[in-house]
Enzyme design. Structure first.
Site, PDB file in Angstrom:
ATOM      1  N   ARG A 197       0.860  -1.190  -0.060  1.00 14.28           N
ATOM      2  CA  ARG A 197      -0.014   0.054   0.005  1.00 14.28           C
ATOM      3  C   ARG A 197       0.915   1.210   0.004  1.00 14.28           C
ATOM      4  O   ARG A 197       2.152   1.139   0.464  1.00 14.28           O
ATOM      5  CB  ARG A 197      -0.941   0.021   1.429  1.00 14.28           C
ATOM      6  N   GLY A 225       2.087   4.967   1.573  1.00 12.17           N
ATOM      7  CA  GLY A 225       2.289   5.338   2.860  1.00 12.17           C
ATOM      8  C   GLY A 225       3.271   4.670   3.708  1.00 12.17           C
ATOM      9  O   GLY A 225       4.105   4.046   3.145  1.00 12.17           O
ATOM     10  N   LEU A 264      -8.785   1.672   4.968  1.00  8.94           N
ATOM     11  CA  LEU A 264      -8.683   2.628   6.179  1.00  8.94           C
ATOM     12  C   LEU A 264      -8.820   1.781   7.561  1.00  8.94           C
ATOM     13  O   LEU A 264      -9.176   0.692   7.485  1.00  8.94           O
ATOM     14  CB  LEU A 264      -9.903   3.507   6.033  1.00  8.94           C
ATOM     15  N   CYS A 278       2.699   6.402  10.574  1.00  8.98           N
ATOM     16  CA  CYS A 278       2.440   7.398   9.184  1.00  8.98           C
ATOM     17  C   CYS A 278       3.546   8.243   8.750  1.00  8.98           C
ATOM     18  O   CYS A 278       3.729   8.910   8.136  1.00  8.98           O
ATOM     19  CB  CYS A 278       1.381   7.967   8.809  1.00  8.98           C
TER      20      CYS A 278
END
Length: 217
Positions: free
Chosen positions: A74, A76, A155, A172
């Site tokens: 993903r 990030g 999410l 993050c």
């Protein structure tokens, strides 16, 4: 049923799920789907895990612990998943929905903002730091992978999780970023099952999909 709206399957797991196996299943579904495959939304909680996104840097894991670290594809950087956090995975055909990546990200952020508003929580998104915040504390994270116009990953919304896992990392990639949970903001707060129901009702009301088929796994 409208022929110009995609079909949607919503899968809800009430017991804790292994991250690696769900990650592999998402990739497989995305690789094998065709133009007629229904979209899917998965609602679940994971066992304790740290996941490194494609931009993840080892130095953002600050403290070595017994929490497993999974390298994922993903977007990030590093984040934590575990009990007390609702994770929603979006396996959507963006071409069919006529969405781009920005549409998907905005949809996921607004999804969390609107559900939180139901409980009197005023959350907001930041243009320069994806996710959802309350008073500068992060309550919801997101990260996606797009392959051939189809999304997976999604999410994570903090419900009543322990915050220890976040304290071992720069969440993050942001040093000193404080996390917050629904539990910290409202009393009483919704159960995981109730929050899943809120998500299901929200997606039904968006009008993007035919009436979803809901499955408890």
């Amino acid at each position: 049923m409208s022929l110009d709206k995609p079909n949607l399957i919503i899968r809800q797991w009430n017991d804790l799920q292994d991250y690696q196996s769900k990650f592999e299943t998402m990739k497989l579904l995305t690789n094998e789907r065709d133009q007629d495959t229904p979209d899917e939304l998965w609602l679940l909680q994971h066992h304790n895990v740290l996941t490194q996104g494609q931009a993840g840097k080892p130095e953002h894991i600050l403290i070595s612990s017994d929490i497993p670290v999974v390298q994922t594809d993903r977007g990030g950087q590093v984040t934590w998943h575990g009990p007390g956090q609702l994770v929603a995975y979006f396996m959507f055909d963006l071409n069919r929905l006529k969405w781009n990546v920005r549409t998907l990200v905005s949809f996921a952020e607004q999804f969390m903002i609107d559900v939180l508003k139901k409980y009197g929580i005023e959350a907001y998104a930041k243009p320069d730091a994806p996710g959802v915040y309350v008073d500068d504390r992060k309550i919801g994270s997101l990260g996606f992978k797009i392959r051939r116009g189809r999304s997976y990953h999604g999410l994570a919304l903090n419900l009543d999780c322990a915050l220890d896992g976040f304290q071992t990392i720069n969440p993050c990639g942001y040093a000193g970023l404080e996390m917050v949970r629904i539990q910290d903001l409202v009393t009483p707060y919704p159960s995981f099952t109730q929050l899943c129901q809120d998500f299901i009702e929200y997606i039904k009301n968006t009008g993007y999909f035919n009436d979803p088929e809901v499955k408890t796994e």
